[in-house]
Design a protein around this motif. Structure first.
Motif, PDB file in Angstrom:
ATOM      1  N   UNK B  51       0.698  -1.184   0.023  1.00 18.43           N
ATOM      2  CA  UNK B  51       0.017  -0.130   0.080  1.00 18.43           C
ATOM      3  C   UNK B  51       0.938   1.069   0.107  1.00 18.43           C
ATOM      4  N   UNK B  52       1.901   1.195   0.708  1.00 15.96           N
ATOM      5  CA  UNK B  52       2.689   2.519   0.738  1.00 15.96           C
ATOM      6  C   UNK B  52       3.575   2.589  -0.361  1.00 15.96           C
ATOM      7  N   UNK B  53       4.006   1.599  -0.982  1.00 16.63           N
ATOM      8  CA  UNK B  53       4.784   1.863  -2.009  1.00 16.63           C
ATOM      9  C   UNK B  53       4.023   2.183  -3.471  1.00 16.63           C
ATOM     10  N   UNK B  54       2.663   1.798  -3.363  1.00 15.22           N
ATOM     11  CA  UNK B  54       1.851   2.171  -4.512  1.00 15.22           C
ATOM     12  C   UNK B  54       1.920   3.784  -4.685  1.00 15.22           C
ATOM     13  N   UNK B  55       2.113   4.566  -3.376  1.00 16.18           N
ATOM     14  CA  UNK B  55       2.238   6.160  -3.448  1.00 16.18           C
ATOM     15  C   UNK B  55       3.393   6.558  -3.995  1.00 16.18           C
ATOM     16  N   UNK B  56       4.369   6.026  -4.411  1.00 17.82           N
ATOM     17  CA  UNK B  56       5.594   6.141  -4.848  1.00 17.82           C
ATOM     18  C   UNK B  56       6.159   5.801  -6.349  1.00 17.82           C
ATOM     19  N   UNK B  57       7.084   6.323  -6.843  1.00 17.33           N
ATOM     20  CA  UNK B  57       7.285   6.074  -8.173  1.00 17.33           C
ATOM     21  C   UNK B  57       8.883   5.664  -8.119  1.00 17.33           C
ATOM     22  N   UNK B  58       9.259   4.354  -8.355  1.00 21.18           N
ATOM     23  CA  UNK B  58      10.217   3.819  -8.190  1.00 21.18           C
ATOM     24  C   UNK B  58      10.976   2.656  -9.129  1.00 21.18           C
ATOM     25  N   UNK B  59      12.138   2.677  -9.559  1.00 29.27           N
ATOM     26  CA  UNK B  59      12.549   1.627 -10.569  1.00 29.27           C
ATOM     27  C   UNK B  59      12.491   0.583 -10.026  1.00 29.27           C
ATOM     28  N   UNK B  60      12.708   0.366  -8.747  1.00 26.28           N
ATOM     29  CA  UNK B  60      12.916  -0.948  -8.220  1.00 26.28           C
ATOM     30  C   UNK B  60      14.423  -1.179  -7.791  1.00 26.28           C
ATOM     31  N   UNK B  61      15.367  -0.332  -8.317  1.00 26.75           N
ATOM     32  CA  UNK B  61      16.781  -0.529  -8.205  1.00 26.75           C
ATOM     33  C   UNK B  61      17.437   0.737  -7.684  1.00 26.75           C
ATOM     34  N   UNK B  62      17.063   1.762  -8.188  1.00 25.76           N
ATOM     35  CA  UNK B  62      17.750   3.138  -7.749  1.00 25.76           C
ATOM     36  C   UNK B  62      17.240   3.517  -6.382  1.00 25.76           C
ATOM     37  N   UNK B  63      18.259   4.250  -5.541  1.00 26.61           N
ATOM     38  CA  UNK B  63      18.114   4.333  -4.332  1.00 26.61           C
ATOM     39  C   UNK B  63      17.018   5.731  -3.901  1.00 26.61           C
ATOM     40  N   UNK B  64      16.820   6.482  -5.006  1.00 27.70           N
ATOM     41  CA  UNK B  64      15.822   7.435  -4.842  1.00 27.70           C
ATOM     42  C   UNK B  64      14.446   7.081  -5.202  1.00 27.70           C
ATOM     43  N   UNK B  65      13.560   7.239  -4.326  1.00 29.23           N
ATOM     44  CA  UNK B  65      12.189   6.967  -4.198  1.00 29.23           C
ATOM     45  C   UNK B  65      11.337   8.338  -4.191  1.00 29.23           C
ATOM     46  N   UNK B  66      10.177   8.583  -5.210  1.00 28.31           N
ATOM     47  CA  UNK B  66       9.676   9.838  -5.341  1.00 28.31           C
ATOM     48  C   UNK B  66       8.357   9.660  -4.852  1.00 28.31           C
ATOM     49  N   UNK B  67       7.733  10.435  -4.109  1.00 26.94           N
ATOM     50  CA  UNK B  67       6.514  10.364  -3.444  1.00 26.94           C
ATOM     51  C   UNK B  67       5.489  11.076  -4.650  1.00 26.94           C
ATOM     52  N   UNK B  68       4.741  10.117  -5.076  1.00 28.85           N
ATOM     53  CA  UNK B  68       3.658  10.938  -6.071  1.00 28.85           C
ATOM     54  C   UNK B  68       2.001  10.821  -5.827  1.00 28.85           C
ATOM     55  N   UNK B  69       1.778  10.335  -4.351  1.00 25.18           N
ATOM     56  CA  UNK B  69       0.596  10.407  -4.209  1.00 25.18           C
ATOM     57  C   UNK B  69      -0.006   9.314  -4.790  1.00 25.18           C
TER      58      UNK B  69
END
Lengths: 59, 313
Positions: B51-69
Motif C-alpha cells: 500500500x505504501x509503495x503504491x504511492x511512490x514512483x520507483x524503478x526497483x533498483x535506484x536509491x531515490x524514491x519519489x512520492x507521487x500520491x
C-alpha cells in the motif's frame, strides 16, 4: 398455480439468469473498455445475488 | 435449532468461568508470540508496504524514491492494458469457477450415489493433476495445444474436422479459454474428492426415506445432499476464488507469457511485468492494491451470499 409448477418455473428462471450472466461476461470481454468491464462486474454481482437469493430460504 | 446461551451476568458473578491462575495470560501470550512475530514480519509488514509503495514512483533498483500520491492510480484509469488484464481476470474467475464447481459437484454426486465399479480408479485419475506441479501442467498443455504436432489438432485431423483446428495458444480469441481449460483440469479432481468425502458422510437412511416418499435422484441431490454439504461448499468456493486469481497467473506466465499481444494477460501477470520487467515498481504495487481490494471484496461478498445455519445430522 401448483407448488411444483412454481418451483420448476423458479428453477428455470434462475438457470436462465445464471447462463445470461456468464454469457454477458464472455461477450463483454471481447471489447476493451471501462464500460465493458463495469458490465462484466455487474454480471459477476448478478451471479452472487442469484446465489444469495437461492440461499435466503435456508438462512 | 436449540442453542444454549449464558446469561450476561453469569461470567461476571464468576459462575461460568473458573478462576485463572496468576500468570496464565502471560504464558498464553508467550506461546503465541513467535507465531505473531512471524505473521507480522512476513504477512502484515509486506502487505502494508504494498500500500505504501503504491504511492511512490520507483524503478526497483535506484536509491531515490519519489512520492507521487495517487498518481499511479490515475495512470491506471488511462491504461488499456490494465483494463484488458482486469477483464481477462474476471472472465477466468467466472467461467473457471462455474465450470469447476459445477462439474466437481456433478462428478462427486455421480461417483458417490451411483456405485460405479471403477470409482476409485476414476477418482485417482482425476486427482493426479492436483499432485503435479503447475509448470508441468503448463508444459503438458503446451504440447497438447501445439499447432502442428499437438494432440488436439492431430485428433481433429484424424476425425476429418480440419476446419476446427486452431492455433490454440496463438489466437487472441481462443487463448484465454485454452488457459481456462488447463485451470479446470488442474483443480477439478481436488474439489471432486473434497465433495465426495462430504457426501460419503451423509447417512444412507436419509436417501432411503426420501426414496420411499418418491423423491427423484435430482430432488435428493438438491434437498438432501446440497444442504448437508453446504458448509464445505461455501468454504471451498471462497478459497477457490482466491486461488483462481493466483493459478491464472502461474499458468499464463508458463504457457503464454501474456501473449499474443497481451490478449491473455491477467492482473497478476501484468503487475509482475510492470514491477519486475518494466522497472515501474510503484505502478506495479498500485495494480497490487487493486488486486487485493478486488479479491478481498469478491471473497467477502461470496462468504456473505452463502452464509447459512449449519445443519446437524
Amino acid at each position: 398455480m401448483k407448488d411444483s409448477t412454481r418451483t420448476a418455473l423458479f428453477v428455470a428462471v434462475r438457470t436462465l439468469v445464471a447462463a445470461a450472466c456468464v454469457a454477458l461476461v464472455v461477450v463483454e470481454r471481447r471489447t476493451i473498455g471501462w464500460g465493458h468491464l463495469g458490465i462484466m462486474l455487474l454480471a459477476l454481482a448478478g451471479l452472487m445475488a442469484l446465489l444469495a437469493s437461492y440461499n435466503r430460504r435456508y438462512q | 435449532m436449540a442453542k444454549t446461551r449464558k446469561s450476561a451476568g453469569d461470567s461476571r458473578r464468576g459462575k461460568a468461568s473458573p478462576a485463572r491462575r496468576p500468570g496464565h495470560t502471560r504464558f498464553v501470550l508467550a506461546c503465541l508470540l513467535p507465531a505473531l512475530v512471524l505473521f507480522a514480519v512476513f504477512m502484515v509488514y509486506p502487505t502494508v508496504n504494498v500500500f505504501r509503495m503504491s504511492l511512490y514512483t520507483w524503478s526497483g533498483f535506484s536509491p531515490d524514491m519519489k512520492f507521487v500520491g495517487l498518481d499511479n492510480f490515475r495512470h491506471l484509469i488511462d491504461d488499456d492494458q490494465f483494463v484488458r488484464a482486469f477483464q481477462n481476470t474476471v472472465t477466468l474467475l467466472v467461467v473457471v469457477t462455474v465450470v469447476t464447481m459445477g462439474m466437481g459437484l456433478f462428478l462427486a454426486a455421480i461417483m458417490t450415489r451411483q456405485k460405479l465399479r471403477s470409482r476409485n480408479f476414476l477418482r485417482f485419475v482425476l486427482y493426479i493433476p492436483n499432485v503435479l506441479s503447475v509448470v508441468v501442467i503448463a508444459a503438458v498443455f503446451s504440447a497438447i495445444y501445439d499447432q502442428n504436432n499437438g494432440l488436439l489438432n492431430s485428433m481433429l485431423r484424424l476425425v476429418s474436422l480440419d476446419s476446427w483446428q486452431q492455433v490454440w495458444l496463438g489466437d487472441q480469441k481462443v487463448v484465454l479459454y485454452s488457459v481456462g481449460i488447463a485451470m479446470v483440469w488442474q483443480s477439478l479432481g481436488y474439489y471432486m474428492v473434497l465433495y465426495m468425502s462430504s457426501m460419503s458422510s451423509i447417512p444412507e437412511e436419509l436417501y432411503e426415506a426420501s426414496g420411499l416418499d418418491g423423491a427423484s435422484a435430482s430432488r435428493q441431490f438438491f434437498s438432501i445432499t446440497m444442504p448437508l454439504i453446504w458448509q464445505n461448499l461455501r468454504t471451498s468456493l471462497t478459497f477457490f476464488i482466491m486461488s483462481a486469481v493466483n493459478l491464472s497467473f502461474v499458468l499464463v506466465r508458463a504457457m503464454t507469457g501474456g501473449g499474443p499481444d497481451s490478449s491473455s494477460e491477467v492482473l497478476l501477470s501484468y503487475m509482475y511485468k510492470q514491477a519486475y520487467t518494466n522497472s515501474s515498481y510503484g505502478y506495479g504495487m498500485a495494480i497490487g492494491v487493486v488486486i487485493f481490494a478486488f479479491s478481498f471484496l469478491v471473497s467477502l461478498l461470496m462468504s456473505r451470499a452463502t452464509k447459512r445455519e449449519p445443519l446437524q445430522f
